[in-house]
Structures are given as C-alpha cells and as structure tokens.
Design a protein around this motif. Sequence first.
Motif, short mmCIF file in Angstrom:
data_model
loop_
_atom_site.label_atom_id
_atom_site.label_comp_id
_atom_site.label_asym_id
_atom_site.label_seq_id
_atom_site.Cartn_x
_atom_site.Cartn_y
_atom_site.Cartn_z
N LEU A 527 36.24 -90.33 -19.60
CA LEU A 527 36.12 -89.36 -18.86
C LEU A 527 35.02 -88.20 -19.13
O LEU A 527 34.52 -87.74 -18.34
CB LEU A 527 37.50 -88.28 -18.99
N MET A 528 34.47 -88.25 -20.50
CA MET A 528 33.48 -87.59 -20.92
C MET A 528 32.29 -88.25 -20.48
O MET A 528 31.41 -87.48 -19.84
CB MET A 528 33.51 -87.35 -22.63
N GLY A 529 32.05 -89.66 -20.47
CA GLY A 529 31.09 -90.34 -20.24
C GLY A 529 29.73 -90.37 -21.16
O GLY A 529 30.15 -90.08 -22.56
N PRO A 530 28.70 -91.21 -21.21
CA PRO A 530 27.66 -91.47 -22.13
C PRO A 530 27.26 -90.26 -22.85
O PRO A 530 27.23 -89.05 -22.17
CB PRO A 530 26.58 -92.29 -21.64
N THR A 531 26.82 -90.19 -24.08
CA THR A 531 26.15 -88.79 -24.79
C THR A 531 25.03 -88.28 -24.00
O THR A 531 24.99 -87.22 -23.45
CB THR A 531 25.68 -89.53 -26.20
N ASP A 532 24.08 -89.18 -23.37
CA ASP A 532 22.89 -88.75 -22.90
C ASP A 532 23.38 -88.45 -21.15
O ASP A 532 23.66 -89.48 -20.54
CB ASP A 532 21.83 -89.94 -22.75
N PRO A 533 23.23 -87.19 -20.79
CA PRO A 533 23.57 -87.12 -19.40
C PRO A 533 23.01 -87.56 -18.37
O PRO A 533 23.61 -87.90 -17.35
CB PRO A 533 23.32 -85.40 -19.16
N PRO A 541 28.66 -91.56 -12.88
CA PRO A 541 28.59 -90.40 -12.12
C PRO A 541 29.55 -89.40 -12.11
O PRO A 541 29.23 -87.99 -11.94
CB PRO A 541 27.96 -90.92 -10.92
N ASN A 542 30.85 -89.78 -12.11
CA ASN A 542 31.85 -88.85 -12.07
C ASN A 542 32.36 -88.41 -13.32
O ASN A 542 33.53 -87.60 -13.41
CB ASN A 542 33.26 -89.71 -11.18
N SER A 543 31.71 -88.66 -14.48
CA SER A 543 32.26 -88.13 -15.86
C SER A 543 31.88 -86.52 -15.73
O SER A 543 30.91 -86.17 -15.21
CB SER A 543 31.54 -89.00 -16.80
N LEU A 544 32.45 -86.04 -17.00
CA LEU A 544 32.17 -84.86 -17.34
C LEU A 544 30.81 -84.48 -17.56
O LEU A 544 30.00 -83.41 -17.30
CB LEU A 544 33.36 -84.22 -18.35
N ARG A 545 30.07 -85.32 -18.48
CA ARG A 545 28.63 -85.04 -19.00
C ARG A 545 27.87 -85.21 -17.66
O ARG A 545 26.62 -84.72 -17.81
CB ARG A 545 28.50 -85.88 -19.98
N LEU A 548 28.36 -81.97 -15.92
CA LEU A 548 28.13 -80.66 -16.42
C LEU A 548 26.93 -80.52 -17.54
O LEU A 548 26.69 -79.43 -17.86
CB LEU A 548 29.52 -80.29 -16.92
N ALA A 549 26.61 -81.64 -18.18
CA ALA A 549 25.64 -81.61 -19.67
C ALA A 549 24.38 -81.13 -18.93
O ALA A 549 24.05 -81.64 -17.93
CB ALA A 549 25.86 -82.84 -20.24
N THR A 550 23.79 -80.41 -19.84
CA THR A 550 22.11 -80.17 -19.45
C THR A 550 21.22 -80.94 -20.38
O THR A 550 20.06 -81.02 -20.17
CB THR A 550 21.92 -78.68 -19.94
N SER A 551 21.54 -81.48 -21.40
CA SER A 551 20.76 -82.40 -22.42
C SER A 551 21.63 -83.21 -23.44
O SER A 551 22.89 -83.21 -23.66
CB SER A 551 19.76 -81.38 -23.21
N ILE A 552 21.22 -84.06 -23.98
CA ILE A 552 21.91 -84.87 -25.12
C ILE A 552 22.54 -84.01 -26.07
O ILE A 552 23.66 -84.18 -26.46
CB ILE A 552 21.15 -85.74 -25.98
N LEU A 553 21.79 -82.74 -26.74
CA LEU A 553 22.65 -81.91 -27.48
C LEU A 553 23.50 -81.19 -26.74
O LEU A 553 24.72 -81.15 -27.26
CB LEU A 553 21.41 -80.96 -27.84
N LYS A 554 23.21 -80.59 -25.82
CA LYS A 554 24.17 -79.68 -24.99
C LYS A 554 25.13 -80.64 -23.94
O LYS A 554 24.64 -80.08 -22.72
CB LYS A 554 23.51 -78.27 -24.57
N ASN A 555 25.81 -81.18 -24.37
CA ASN A 555 26.19 -82.28 -23.30
C ASN A 555 27.67 -82.01 -23.03
O ASN A 555 28.80 -82.76 -22.75
CB ASN A 555 26.35 -83.71 -23.92
N ALA A 556 28.04 -80.60 -23.29
CA ALA A 556 29.49 -80.09 -22.50
C ALA A 556 30.57 -80.21 -23.57
O ALA A 556 31.43 -79.54 -23.70
CB ALA A 556 29.71 -80.44 -21.18
N VAL A 557 30.91 -81.75 -23.90
CA VAL A 557 32.25 -81.96 -24.46
C VAL A 557 32.11 -83.03 -25.78
O VAL A 557 30.94 -83.63 -25.77
CB VAL A 557 33.28 -82.55 -23.38
N HIS A 558 32.99 -82.48 -26.51
CA HIS A 558 33.18 -83.82 -27.51
C HIS A 558 34.44 -84.50 -27.54
O HIS A 558 35.43 -84.09 -27.28
CB HIS A 558 33.11 -82.95 -28.92
N GLY A 559 34.39 -85.75 -28.11
CA GLY A 559 35.42 -86.47 -28.42
C GLY A 559 35.39 -87.45 -29.48
O GLY A 559 34.45 -87.81 -29.94
#
Length: 591
Positions: A527-533, A541-545, A548-559
Amino acid sequence: MASKKKEVQLQTVINNQNLWNEMLLNKGLTVIDVYQAWCGPCKAVQTLFRKLKNELAEDELLHFAVAEADNILTLQPFRDKCEPVFLFCVNGKIISMVRGANAPLINKTIIEIIEDERKIEAGIMVRPELQELVFMEMKDSNACAESRESLEDKYTVAIIKPDAVADGRVEEVKQKIKKAGFVIAAEAERTLSEEQVRDFYNRKAEQPDFEEFVKFMLSGPSHILIISQGKRETTDIPHWTELMDFEPTNESEQEGHGQEPSSLQEALASQQMATLCDIEDSVENASRQLAFFFPEFSKAKKTGLKVEKTLALIRPDLLKKRRDSVLRRIREDGFTIAMEKEIVLTKEQAHSFYKEHENEDFFPVLLEHMTSGPTLALALVRENAVQRWRDLLGPKVVENAKEEKPESLRAQFAVENVAINQLHGSSSLNEAKKELNFFFPCQHTLAIIKPDALPIHKEKILQTVHDSGFIISQMKETHLTREMATQFYKAHEGKEFLNQLVDYMSEGPSMVMILSKNNAVEDWRKLMGPTDPEEAKRISPNSLRAQLATSILKNAVHGSSNKKHAWESIAFLFGDIDLENQSQMQDQFAE
C-alpha cells in the motif's frame, strides 16, 4: 505452556449463563472481555490486566473474566461483532462499557471504579445508585419489532470533541451525563474523516468558520457516546440548543440544593460543556450517526441465525480445472468471501492440518494430493455459515455424495479418477476458528505518517488504511526526539543519509500506528509503494508514496520491513503492549 497457565489464572472463563450469574455476585469490580467463539478473547490488553492485577489486587476488589457471547443469553447483543468489547460489572450491575482495545481508557475506567469501591468499603463514601447499562437487544419478540423511529426517540449521539479528548475531560463529561440520570449505552473513540465531519455537521456548513471547524474536528480522535434517558420520566433527550441556552438563574439554582438535576442541560450548562461536547439535536442526523458509529444499534435481527465464519478449501485438482465455477456457486448461495489465499502446502503443513486423520488408510494419499499444487483457502461469511457450507458440500466420500446427494458440491465438482473429495469445510465453529487461524493468522505491523505528511494527508492516509481492511489497533501522535529517531533508524548507522533522515523525522509530530490484519506487513508495504516516489509512480501508481511523497526522504509513510522488525518497532514506540493474538501456526506461513 507457562503463558497459557497465566492467562487462565488471570481471567475467569465464563461460557454459559449460570457462570455469568455467578460472576454477578463478585465483590468489587469485574472487567469482562466479551468475545466471539470464532475469534477468541482479546490478547492486546493482557499485559495491562496483569499489571493492574498486581497493583490493585491486595483487597480482592478487582477481578477479570472472559465471556463467550455465543453461549450467554445476556450477551446476545454482542454476538457476530468482531470488535473487542469490555464490560465493567459492579455490585451485580454492568455500569460501563469500552469498545475496542483502548488500553488508556480501560486503564482509567478500572482505576476510577476501584478508587470508589475502596472508599465505599472503608465507609467514607455511600454507594451511589448507578444506572445499569442498557443493551440494545430486546427481550421479547414484540420489542424486537420496535421501529427505527421509536429507537431514534430514545437514543441520541454525543460527540466529545478532539481537544476535550486530548485534555482528558471525557470522564468529566460522562459523569455529568450520568449524574443527571441519563444512561451511556455505548461509547467509542474514533478519528473522523473529512467526509464524515462535513456530513454529520452539515447544519453548520453556512457558518463563516465552518472550514476551521472541520480542520479542528480532524485534528485528533473524538469520543462518541450513545445516550438514552434510562429510567427517567422524561421521554426526550435535550437538544443541544437547549443545553446552550440554559443559564442558572440564581445562586440556589446553581447549588441545586443538593438535589439531582432535573435535566441533562441543567447538569451540563453551568460547566460550559458546549465547548467540549456536541449533542445531536436532529433526529435525522442522530439516526445517521447512530448507524455509522454503532450499526448494531440501528438494525434489528431479522432472523434467529448467527453470522459466522467458516473455512473452505478448494483442493489442487479442482482449483486447476474449475476454479471460477466453484467461486460463482459459493457467491450464488449467499456467502461472502472475506479472505482468500492461494498456497502450495508443504508436507509438514499438510500433515499438521490433517493430523487427526494420520492413522487413516487414506492419509498418505491425502498428503500427496494436498501437496501436489496450489490450494485455495477461503474465509466464508454468512448466517449459519458452518452448517450451511457443510450441507452444500454433501457426504465426504465422493461415491456416496453422487448416490445420496447428487446436487451436492462434492458430487457436482468431483474430478474423474480422483478418489479424494475436492472441497473441505470446517466441522464446527471451534474447528472453523482453528482452521481460519491456520491459513489466515492475524499479523501486526508498525506504520508511521511522517511529519510533513501528517498535517496535509492524515485523513486520506487513514481512510486508505480503513478501506484496505486494516484495523488500527493502536494510534498516537508523537514527536520523536533526535535520540529516539537515531535509535529507531539504527539499522542505517554509518550510511550518509542517516543524519538527514534523523533531522527530518524529529522536525515535527508523526502519527504512529499499529495496523492489524492477515498479512499486515506485506500488505502495508504494498500500500505504501516503493521508497522512491518516482519509481512508485511508475510501477505502483495507486500507492500512497506515488500519490503523496515529494522525495525519497519525504516519502509520506513508513512501514516495517518484516515481522521481526515490526515487533521490535512496536515495542520501541508503544512499550510493553501485548498483541500476541496470533495462533501457533502463524510462523508456518511466514515468508
């Protein structure tokens, strides 16, 4: 075996009406975990209960019990519900209830009741006349036919707002309501979505500050109450407009001459409860809220049958040849497929599952067949599911099925030249529970909404979590210190990005959650998707990252990356919390 023994000592087992009636005679407080036969007691609060038992048990005023709703008439309203329910029994009366494994609320409720019981025991407090909790299950057939309109006349929904919840004022509001003679029939702590807030408060939509109000209601969990008038002579719950308009007219009215308030508004108005709690004054809105937060309150039982879960297996040969036909037939008979898993069983797994047949002549053939290819495991749900599925299957021996019940599934879906029947069903509710745990063990993972995503995307992420079938077992907003962030990401020690990651994760509050469902770790990572947005947008393409993510660092969620990592992360952020509600079979299916 030692942990099993502790659990029995901690909680008395109540599995029939006679034992329930005996429990009502307990001195002090009894905390009852109400559970369904197919899912078992809640293990998430075991550590809390042990702690409280050790701290508060010296005067034998605190007791714990587990009660199986399926076999106890009093608990009929709680049957077929998967959400944990905890009842608090004092002096033979159920006086409070908590829905969900809300450890802080359970802890607070127990401590407050025990403090009162000790005062009563010491003679420094008179036992108050407590209203017994009203269960919305009618006691006779005429009452069961009561219309929705009469239900709405007797119950309303109150929402204690997020700031009051955060400030710990929930009990204050509840006590005011109870002291006015009203009954809190049910309660739950919920974080509303934006759509729910706009729907439930649409009467305020034209007010100039409505958008700010919506943001405020999304800022944290609210506490939802169902209130009834109980045994009061009045037949109406006061409207919120009346609560706001009431003002004590003189000092004697403010003091009340020591008398019980004559109305809920009299009890609440002088305490400025309008800023803490919203009591619905529209029957239509109250009905909608009632149906959303507590659906079991707004629907009557239409049959005497219980909704059950059972396990179905489509064995390898049939799965390969007629999968779609079998699934279509299952759905046509009114079953809902709640979960499914295609799996190739190892010899050890097949032997474990069919252990009861190991001395039968057909056992070697069965093992060979069950390990020959993929099996499809299904969790089927409907009224009377166990018996209905067994009736559909027909006799176990294929030739008998063809002769005695040719319309049965085992007859219709028999595979030529294969003696083993091709469909399995659980033999009882208890067996269904064990078998479902074998194929669909509950799993927990840690999820974090990161600092930059929390204020912007919190509601979308929470809604996606719910829509994807996760249960949020625990949730809290927390601001990680640099030390905590460094410890949390210690696996990245020595990597050049670590300092940047620590700075980012400690720059503001995050939302940390324990998510629970079958295959929770892997499902949350998908559901999160790959680390790199950018990669997420390309392959998921339907994943949260991706969204919603703006960069590899600021990728919205952690799991968490795996089960071990999940347990370590949960322990780090939530402490000693007992979430051990998985069967011993779980590790057999770990990847």
